[in-house]
Design an enzyme around this catalytic site. Structure first.
Site, PDB file in Angstrom:
ATOM      1  N   LYS A 111       6.955  16.035  -1.483  1.00  0.00           N
ATOM      2  CA  LYS A 111       5.541  16.411  -1.439  1.00  0.00           C
ATOM      3  C   LYS A 111       5.221  17.201  -0.178  1.00  0.00           C
ATOM      4  O   LYS A 111       4.590  18.258  -0.234  1.00  0.00           O
ATOM      5  CB  LYS A 111       4.661  15.166  -1.536  1.00  0.00           C
ATOM      6  N   GLU A 127       8.227  -2.199  -3.916  1.00  0.00           N
ATOM      7  CA  GLU A 127       7.468  -1.379  -2.983  1.00  0.00           C
ATOM      8  C   GLU A 127       5.980  -1.534  -3.236  1.00  0.00           C
ATOM      9  O   GLU A 127       5.162  -1.417  -2.320  1.00  0.00           O
ATOM     10  CB  GLU A 127       7.883   0.092  -3.105  1.00  0.00           C
ATOM     11  N   GLY A 180       4.527   8.024  -5.065  1.00  0.00           N
ATOM     12  CA  GLY A 180       5.899   8.434  -5.341  1.00  0.00           C
ATOM     13  C   GLY A 180       6.559   7.650  -6.447  1.00  0.00           C
ATOM     14  O   GLY A 180       7.215   8.212  -7.334  1.00  0.00           O
ATOM     15  N   ARG A 181       6.378   6.337  -6.435  1.00  0.00           N
ATOM     16  CA  ARG A 181       7.054   5.494  -7.437  1.00  0.00           C
ATOM     17  C   ARG A 181       6.350   5.547  -8.789  1.00  0.00           C
ATOM     18  O   ARG A 181       6.827   4.953  -9.757  1.00  0.00           O
ATOM     19  CB  ARG A 181       7.150   4.055  -6.928  1.00  0.00           C
ATOM     20  N   GLU A 219      15.538  12.786   4.788  1.00  0.00           N
ATOM     21  CA  GLU A 219      16.745  12.768   3.960  1.00  0.00           C
ATOM     22  C   GLU A 219      16.769  13.950   2.993  1.00  0.00           C
ATOM     23  O   GLU A 219      17.792  14.626   2.840  1.00  0.00           O
ATOM     24  CB  GLU A 219      16.825  11.454   3.167  1.00  0.00           C
ATOM     25  N   HIS A 251      29.294 -10.987 -17.937  1.00  0.00           N
ATOM     26  CA  HIS A 251      30.592 -11.248 -17.318  1.00  0.00           C
ATOM     27  C   HIS A 251      30.514 -11.072 -15.805  1.00  0.00           C
ATOM     28  O   HIS A 251      31.530 -10.879 -15.142  1.00  0.00           O
ATOM     29  CB  HIS A 251      31.642 -10.311 -17.910  1.00  0.00           C
ATOM     30  N   LYS A 266      11.641   4.323   9.793  1.00  0.00           N
ATOM     31  CA  LYS A 266      11.713   5.779   9.900  1.00  0.00           C
ATOM     32  C   LYS A 266      11.373   6.240  11.316  1.00  0.00           C
ATOM     33  O   LYS A 266      12.025   7.120  11.884  1.00  0.00           O
ATOM     34  CB  LYS A 266      10.743   6.432   8.908  1.00  0.00           C
TER      35      LYS A 266
END
Length: 545
Positions: A211, A359, A273-274, A217, A390, A510
């Site tokens: 954005k 979050e 964002g999510r 990152e 399993h 951050k």
């Protein structure tokens, strides 16, 4: 109902009634509940929007449900829902509206933010995405040297990665197989190197999803992608504009990077964002499945949105799932929820839900600014079946922790092959049955098991689960499933009186990382002013890197 008028969650009458009611389940078991009501398995079901929910294997009675629905009313859930859909700024700490529902609203709907109808804006971006996707998929959009685009790499992180990755995997059946899709998120250079190792820069298109176009990152990976591409074109930087597009709102930064701002796809600060996979962040999804299938997915989202907005609580799928999550989290001290999709295409769905749920509701401060009075935010996790059986099902069946489970499966598989689908679905039903009813010592003994092994082969049962069924996994059904969990999260947050739409908890790390980066990179040893552990680790890294 203003949050200022609400009592603390644990002071609400329905909460106190639920605390007293909870004692019933110290003796009452699922086995007894089913024995007492032969029709429980048919009665405790709910079907809406093409999803069928069997919630009969939960440690609840009709009274439990009445009290949970009363809790929702006393918590102001209906008013919170209406406020969200009306564009009120319910994200109070950031003074923003919360309108992911506008991303899938039909053109004729009207949703106002500060007096402005945002639906036409959404559809302008969707039309631009569709036009671009059609050009790339048809081969009309070509790289700098005239070659067709055969590889698309989405670079993002968090919601700019988890949603697109999950959607690509979930809808791979519907994807354009002549194009390779990959996703880079981790600042670990291995992620980028492995994603591009076997690709031709002249046939590769990058989508940079950020954005602000400043996310550390994402922009580190974007710069490496730019360097890789320019090197592939012999140092010609003009190639960047034909091999990069941006999903961003920062026109200046996008232009400085070398991306033609005509190829920038925007979104809005009322999209978290999510909650953004169906915004321009979903450009890679649209490129993969095509605009028509993408619009089908949006229609699925919208159908569940409308169900959540209008259905009474007693018939409301997201409300029911959310209330059951609160019931186990706060009254049974269940710290986790396992989401177990029995469809290989949904292998990244639990990972997607981890961000969506944790979050959103990993908060310890209420909307009023007080410390919460109860637990919030259970840990969501899972793997596709039958692999998980399993792996970790041993803990769910015979461990000491109560782990409610959501099983997700389909009446029809997308890739019929012999008996596979029947075997797959048989495991869903069997696992839920085993969790609920277990196996007594007498049953084990009757099988001729040696006495010393009976305790080891006994299953307590009484472990709750939901089963969610749909006809088959389609783009529309994926939209409905995501929306279902989005609104379940909303329901939980409303009960706990927290803001499910900020994420200040990710900021501190951050900020500290920004201070440490130069201390790792400086040529001379810097003065270190951290704690003794961090100081020692920095020194050790500098010595050995």
């Amino acid at each position: 109902m203003s949050t200022a008028t609400l009592l603390p969650t644990t002071e609400l009458p329905a909460w106190k009634a639920l605390q007293a009611h909870r004692a019933l389940f110290d003796q009452q078991t699922l086995k007894k509940l089913f024995a007492e009501d032969a029709n429980r398995g048919e009665k405790m079901t709910l079907e809406a929007t093409g999803l069928f929910l069997d919630y009969s294997k939960n440690r609840i009675t009709e009274e439990t449900l009445l009290l949970l629905f009363q809790l929702a009313k006393e918590s102001g859930l209906r008013q919170r829902i209406d406020a969200m859909f009306c564009g009120e700024k319910i994200n109070t700490t950031e003074k923003r509206a919360v309108l992911h529902v506008a991303l899938r609203a039909p053109k004729e709907q009207k949703i106002l933010v500060d007096g402005h109808d945002v639906v036409p804006d959404v559809h302008l971006v969707l039309d631009k995405m569709s036009s671009f996707s059609n050009r790339v998929r048809s081969g009309d959009w070509k790289g700098y040297n005239g070659k067709r685009i055969k590889n698309i790499i989405n670079i993002g992180i968090g919601g700019s990665d988890l949603g697109p990755v999950m959607a690509y995997e979930a809808l791979r059946y519907y994807t354009e197989r002549s194009i390779t899709f990959r996703f880079v998120s981790n600042v670990d250079s291995t992620d980028f190197v492995e994603a591009t190792r076997d690709l031709d820069p002249q046939e590769t298109l990058f989508i940079i999803s950020s954005k602000t176009f400043t996310t550390l990152e994402t922009m580190t990976n974007a710069q490496s992608a730019r360097d890789w591409l320019v090197a592939g074109f012999g140092g010609n930087e003009k190639a960047v504009s034909k091999h990069f597009v941006a999903v961003s709102t920062n026109t200046q930064k996008v232009a400085e990077f070398g991306i033609d701002t005509a190829n920038m796809f925007g979104f809005w600060d009322w999209v978290g964002g999510r909650y953004s996979m169906d915004s321009a962040i979903g450009l890679s999804t649209m490129l993969a499945i095509g605009p028509d299938h993408f619009l089908e997915m949006l229609a699925g989202f919208h159908e569940m949105d409308e169900h959540f907005h209008t259905a009474p609580f007693e018939k409301n799928l997201p409300v029911l799932l959310g209330l059951l999550a609160v019931w186990y989290n706060d009254f049974f001290n269940a710290q986790t929820v396992a989401v177990l999709p029995y469809d290989q295409y949904l292998k990244r769905f639990p990972a997607y839900l981890q961000q969506l749920t944790m979050e959103s509701n990993g908060k310890h401060i209420t909307l009023k600014g007080d410390r919460v009075s109860t637990n919030t935010g259970p840990i969501y996790w899972g793997e596709p079946g039958t692999n998980g059986q399993h792996s970790f099902y041993q803990l769910i069946h015979q461990g000491t922790r109560l782990i409610p489970c959501d099983f997700i499966t389909f009446y029809k598989g997308l890739n019929p092959l012999g008996r596979h689908h029947d075997l797959l679905v048989s495991n869903v039903f069997a696992q839920a049955e085993a969790l609920a009813f277990g196996k007594t010592a007498d049953q084990v003994r009757a099988e001729g098991t040696p006495e010393e092994l009976i305790a080891h082969r006994t299953f307590e049962g009484n472990r709750p689960s939901n089963i969610i069924l749909a006809e088959r996994l389609t783009p529309a059904i994926l939209g409905k499933l995501v929306s279902l969990y989005e609104h379940s999260v909303f329901t939980q947050g409303a009960i706990w009186q927290i803001n499910s739409f900020d994420q200040w908890g990710v900021e501190l790390g951050k900020v500290l990382a920004q201070a440490i980066i130069p201390e790792l990179e400086e040529s001379t040893s810097p003065a270190l002013n951290h704690d003794s552990s961090t100081n020692h680790l920095i020194s050790l890294y500098r010595k050995n890197k």
